[in-house]
Motif scaffolding. Structure first.
Motif, PDB file in Angstrom:
ATOM      1  N   PRO A 159       6.431   1.535  -3.752  1.00 10.69           N
ATOM      2  CA  PRO A 159       7.479   0.558  -3.437  1.00 10.69           C
ATOM      3  C   PRO A 159       8.736   0.739  -4.288  1.00 10.69           C
ATOM      4  CG  PRO A 159       5.369  -0.523  -3.799  1.00 10.69           C
ATOM      5  CD  PRO A 159       5.197   0.903  -4.199  1.00 10.69           C
ATOM      6  N   GLU A 160       9.865   0.355  -3.709  1.00  8.37           N
ATOM      7  CA  GLU A 160      11.131   0.359  -4.446  1.00  8.37           C
ATOM      8  C   GLU A 160      10.994  -0.544  -5.655  1.00  8.37           C
ATOM      9  OE1 GLU A 160      15.751  -0.818  -3.573  1.00  8.37           O
ATOM     10  OE2 GLU A 160      14.526  -0.074  -1.917  1.00  8.37           O
ATOM     11  N   GLY A 161      11.589  -0.144  -6.748  1.00 14.77           N
ATOM     12  CA  GLY A 161      11.509  -0.920  -7.983  1.00 14.77           C
ATOM     13  C   GLY A 161      10.396  -0.478  -8.903  1.00 14.77           C
ATOM     14  N   THR A 162       9.614   0.533  -8.494  1.00 19.97           N
ATOM     15  CA  THR A 162       8.538   1.039  -9.351  1.00 19.97           C
ATOM     16  C   THR A 162       9.151   1.679 -10.596  1.00 19.97           C
ATOM     17  OG1 THR A 162       7.064   1.415  -7.486  1.00 19.97           O
ATOM     18  CG2 THR A 162       6.606   2.659  -9.511  1.00 19.97           C
ATOM     19  N   SER A 209       0.840  -1.185   0.000  1.00 19.02           N
ATOM     20  CA  SER A 209       0.000   0.000   0.000  1.00 19.02           C
ATOM     21  C   SER A 209       0.882   1.246   0.000  1.00 19.02           C
ATOM     22  CB  SER A 209      -0.887  -0.015   1.243  1.00 19.02           C
ATOM     23  OG  SER A 209      -1.699   1.118   1.279  1.00 19.02           O
ATOM     24  N   PHE A 210       0.448   2.287  -0.706  1.00 20.44           N
ATOM     25  CA  PHE A 210       1.089   3.591  -0.616  1.00 20.44           C
ATOM     26  C   PHE A 210      -0.003   4.646  -0.680  1.00 20.44           C
ATOM     27  CE2 PHE A 210       1.281   2.440  -5.073  1.00 20.44           C
ATOM     28  CZ  PHE A 210       1.182   3.604  -5.804  1.00 20.44           C
ATOM     29  N   ALA A 211       0.361   5.910  -0.577  1.00 15.54           N
ATOM     30  CA  ALA A 211      -0.616   6.976  -0.395  1.00 15.54           C
ATOM     31  C   ALA A 211      -0.997   7.674  -1.690  1.00 15.54           C
ATOM     32  CB  ALA A 211      -0.064   8.010   0.578  1.00 15.54           C
ATOM     33  N   VAL A 232      -3.981   4.208  -8.001  1.00 14.43           N
ATOM     34  CA  VAL A 232      -2.677   4.377  -8.645  1.00 14.43           C
ATOM     35  C   VAL A 232      -1.967   3.047  -8.455  1.00 14.43           C
ATOM     36  CG1 VAL A 232      -0.519   5.659  -8.718  1.00 14.43           C
ATOM     37  CG2 VAL A 232      -2.654   6.833  -8.099  1.00 14.43           C
ATOM     38  N   HIS A 233      -1.614   2.417  -9.556  1.00 10.42           N
ATOM     39  CA  HIS A 233      -0.933   1.122  -9.547  1.00 10.42           C
ATOM     40  C   HIS A 233       0.549   1.363  -9.809  1.00 10.42           C
ATOM     41  CE1 HIS A 233      -4.957  -0.756 -10.236  1.00 10.42           C
ATOM     42  NE2 HIS A 233      -5.144   0.335 -10.980  1.00 10.42           N
ATOM     43  N   ALA A 234       1.410   0.917  -8.895  1.00  7.05           N
ATOM     44  CA  ALA A 234       2.863   0.990  -9.087  1.00  7.05           C
ATOM     45  C   ALA A 234       3.293  -0.300  -9.780  1.00  7.05           C
ATOM     46  CB  ALA A 234       3.569   1.142  -7.752  1.00  7.05           C
TER      47      ALA A 234
END
Length: 177
Positions: A54-57, A15-17, A136-138
């Protein structure tokens, strides 16, 4: 309101904001985000800002989906693919017919009305409140590699194995007329 969870059958993701100056999570859309077919509606996509992916996006996709539409399959209002990983905001109105507010390389897919633009909310009169999942999809790829005329559902299917994270804001709308 339906309890239909559009993420229930999808793989879990970090999850992110995501926030918007146009609507708070759980609040009703403003008139600008409503369909032009509704009094005061303007079919203007909301301003969106996100952080903490997340890292790697390597890219993002943005979708707006109403699982409560009386279609048996919900209703896709907006889908944008191939937003560069360096972009963390879309201005209000970016989803107009021209897409000129979108970053270079990003593109809009046709919504369920088959228009490559944001389609505002217009729940049927008396149908009760609808939820609009702004997501929003990373992604772990720079390009999701779907044709520009594909459906948002196929975009979702293609993204499934590439989603690192998901930021969700839920707006609502109801037509009591």
């Amino acid at each position: 309101m339906s309890t239909n969870d559009p993420f229930a059958r999808l793989p879990e993701a970090a999850s992110f904001a995501v926030t918007s100056t146009d609507v708070a999570d759980g609040a009703a859309w403003s008139p600008e985000q409503m369909s032009a077919g509704v009094p005061g509606g303007k079919d203007a996509s909301p301003q969106l800002s996100w952080s903490g992916a997340p890292e790697g996006t390597k890219s993002y996709a943005v979708t707006v989906y109403d699982p409560d539409a009386p279609t048996g399959s919900g209703l896709w209002h907006w889908a944008v693919a191939d937003i560069p990983a360096t972009v963390t905001e879309l201005p209000a109105g970016a989803g107009d017919e021209t897409g000129s507010g979108l970053p270079e390389g990003a593109f809009q897919l046709p919504n369920d009305a088959r228009a490559a633009r944001y389609m505002g909310a217009a729940p049927p009169a008396g149908h009760g409140p609808h939820r609009y999942f702004v997501v929003v999809h990373a992604l772990d790829v720079e390009s999701i590699d779907v044709p520009a005329d594909t459906t948002p559902a196929l975009l979702g299917f293609t993204m499934t194995g590439h989603i690192l994270g998901r930021a969700v804001l839920t707006a609502t709308a109801e037509n009591v007329a």
